[in-house]
Design an enzyme around this catalytic site. Structure first.
Site, PDB file in Angstrom:
ATOM      1  N   LYS A   1      54.806  55.586 120.334  1.00  0.00           N
ATOM      2  CA  LYS A   1      55.765  56.662 120.178  1.00  0.00           C
ATOM      3  C   LYS A   1      55.499  57.427 118.888  1.00  0.00           C
ATOM      4  CE  LYS A   1      59.166  53.531 122.185  1.00  0.00           C
ATOM      5  NZ  LYS A   1      60.068  52.441 121.800  1.00  0.00           N
TER       6      LYS A   1
ATOM      7  N   GLU B   1      47.399  60.645 116.041  1.00  0.00           N
ATOM      8  CA  GLU B   1      48.074  59.400 115.663  1.00  0.00           C
ATOM      9  C   GLU B   1      48.952  59.612 114.442  1.00  0.00           C
ATOM     10  OE1 GLU B   1      49.251  56.653 115.962  1.00  0.00           O
ATOM     11  OE2 GLU B   1      47.922  55.092 116.694  1.00  0.00           O
ATOM     12  N   ASP B   2      49.908  58.731 114.275  1.00  0.00           N
ATOM     13  CA  ASP B   2      50.767  58.798 113.097  1.00  0.00           C
ATOM     14  C   ASP B   2      50.059  58.270 111.856  1.00  0.00           C
ATOM     15  OD1 ASP B   2      50.743  56.203 114.098  1.00  0.00           O
ATOM     16  OD2 ASP B   2      52.912  56.023 114.276  1.00  0.00           O
TER      17      ASP B   2
ATOM     18  N   ASP C   1      45.773  52.424 109.715  1.00  0.00           N
ATOM     19  CA  ASP C   1      46.046  51.364 108.745  1.00  0.00           C
ATOM     20  C   ASP C   1      44.789  50.485 108.656  1.00  0.00           C
ATOM     21  OD1 ASP C   1      47.725  49.790 107.081  1.00  0.00           O
ATOM     22  OD2 ASP C   1      48.342  48.550 108.753  1.00  0.00           O
TER      23      ASP C   1
ATOM     24  N   ARG D   1      62.381  56.842 112.888  1.00  0.00           N
ATOM     25  CA  ARG D   1      61.338  57.723 113.424  1.00  0.00           C
ATOM     26  C   ARG D   1      61.727  59.194 113.282  1.00  0.00           C
ATOM     27  NH1 ARG D   1      57.587  54.711 116.478  1.00  0.00           N
ATOM     28  NH2 ARG D   1      58.427  52.899 117.554  1.00  0.00           N
TER      29      ARG D   1
HETATM   30  P1  IMP Z   1      46.050  49.532 112.736  1.00  0.00           P
HETATM   31  O1  IMP Z   1      45.404  49.027 113.971  1.00  0.00           O
HETATM   32  O2  IMP Z   1      46.232  48.433 111.710  1.00  0.00           O
HETATM   33  O3  IMP Z   1      45.362  50.735 112.128  1.00  0.00           O
HETATM   34  O4  IMP Z   1      47.531  49.838 113.152  1.00  0.00           O
HETATM   35  C1  IMP Z   1      48.075  51.056 113.171  1.00  0.00           C
HETATM   36  C2  IMP Z   1      49.499  50.966 113.678  1.00  0.00           C
HETATM   37  O5  IMP Z   1      50.305  50.098 112.864  1.00  0.00           O
HETATM   38  C3  IMP Z   1      50.136  52.323 113.589  1.00  0.00           C
HETATM   39  O6  IMP Z   1      49.908  53.082 114.760  1.00  0.00           O
HETATM   40  C4  IMP Z   1      51.589  51.987 113.354  1.00  0.00           C
HETATM   41  O7  IMP Z   1      52.249  51.812 114.582  1.00  0.00           O
HETATM   42  C5  IMP Z   1      51.562  50.683 112.599  1.00  0.00           C
HETATM   43  N1  IMP Z   1      51.705  50.896 111.140  1.00  0.00           N
HETATM   44  C6  IMP Z   1      50.769  50.729 110.194  1.00  0.00           C
HETATM   45  N2  IMP Z   1      51.225  51.016 108.968  1.00  0.00           N
HETATM   46  C7  IMP Z   1      52.510  51.408 109.131  1.00  0.00           C
HETATM   47  C8  IMP Z   1      53.535  51.856 108.214  1.00  0.00           C
HETATM   48  O8  IMP Z   1      53.371  51.985 106.997  1.00  0.00           O
HETATM   49  N3  IMP Z   1      54.732  52.183 108.780  1.00  0.00           N
HETATM   50  C9  IMP Z   1      54.980  52.083 110.108  1.00  0.00           C
HETATM   51  N4  IMP Z   1      54.043  51.680 111.004  1.00  0.00           N
HETATM   52  C10 IMP Z   1      52.823  51.332 110.514  1.00  0.00           C
HETATM   53 MG    MG Z   2      51.042  54.164 116.135  1.00  0.00          MG
END
Ligand code: IMP
Ligand code: MG
Length: 175
Positions: A41, A97-98, A101, A163
């Site tokens: 979302k 993407e938001d 990470d 959100r």
């Molecule tokens: P990745 O696979 O570790 O890059 O995960 C990314 C996902 O983790 C994002 O799409 C978010 O849903 C969640 N995420 C990572 N960091 C944050 C944060 O600081 N706040 C909220 N959601 C986060």
């Molecule tokens: Mg996400």
């Protein structure tokens, strides 16, 4: 325990940056149609604002994924919960993407989408936490690089809340 949200990036800063990215995408895709893929979302708020700032023809599609593993640490194995409605064959695709990470979710997702035969595939993220990167993933458009803090707003949640904040904030706990 009381919760407060400290503003990290104001509504004005975020909106101004999204406008810039929209202008850049419009220049980069001049004469083409761009197909935006929203990862639900979190990506939805960013994608709507971005799409409004793009002046070349835009089509949209949505997908929802969940990563296997604990809620705080993504495993990199992504399960498609809701798939796209349209094929990607011969489209100029940008995944919106938001946040990137660890990079696990996006690197897996990019591979999966590449297999569907788009003409081009790029990645656009509102936020990037480079310090947290575990898997190398090439980001083509970045809104802001931010420090390693847990952020909310503009689509990002803490336990499904916040959100809808029109800015990016950091959740702080007192007491
Ligand atoms: P990745 O696979 O570790 O890059 O995960 C990314 C996902 O983790 C994002 O799409 C978010 O849903 C969640 N995420 C990572 N960091 C944050 C944060 O600081 N706040 C909220 N959601 C986060
Ligand atoms: Mg996400």
């Amino acid at each position: 325990m009381a919760e407060r949200v400290r503003v990290l990036l104001s509504e004005e800063e975020v909106d101004a940056r999204i406008k810039e990215i929209g202008e850049q995408i419009s220049r980069d895709y001049a004469g083409k149609q761009v197909h935006l893929l929203c990862v639900l979302k979190g990506g939805s708020f960013f994608m709507c604002e971005l799409a409004k700032r793009i002046t070349v023809p835009v089509s949209l599609d949505f997908m929802s994924v969940s990563s296997y593993g604990s809620s705080t640490k993504s495993s990199g194995v992504v399960k498609i919960v809701k798939d796209l409605d349209e094929p990607l064959k011969d489209k100029d695709v940008i995944i919106v993407e938001d946040i990137v990470d660890s990079g696990r979710t996006l690197s897996y997702l990019m591979e999966m989408m590449r297999d569907r035969g788009p003409r081009s595939l790029k990645l656009c993220t509102l936020l990037d936490k480079p310090e947290r990167r575990v898997v190398d993933v090439k980001v083509d458009y970045t809104g802001f690089q931010i420090p390693d803090e847990f952020v909310v707003g503009y689509g990002l949640d803490y336990d499904q809340r916040y959100r809808n904040l029109p800015y990016i904030g950091v959740v702080e706990f007192d007491g």
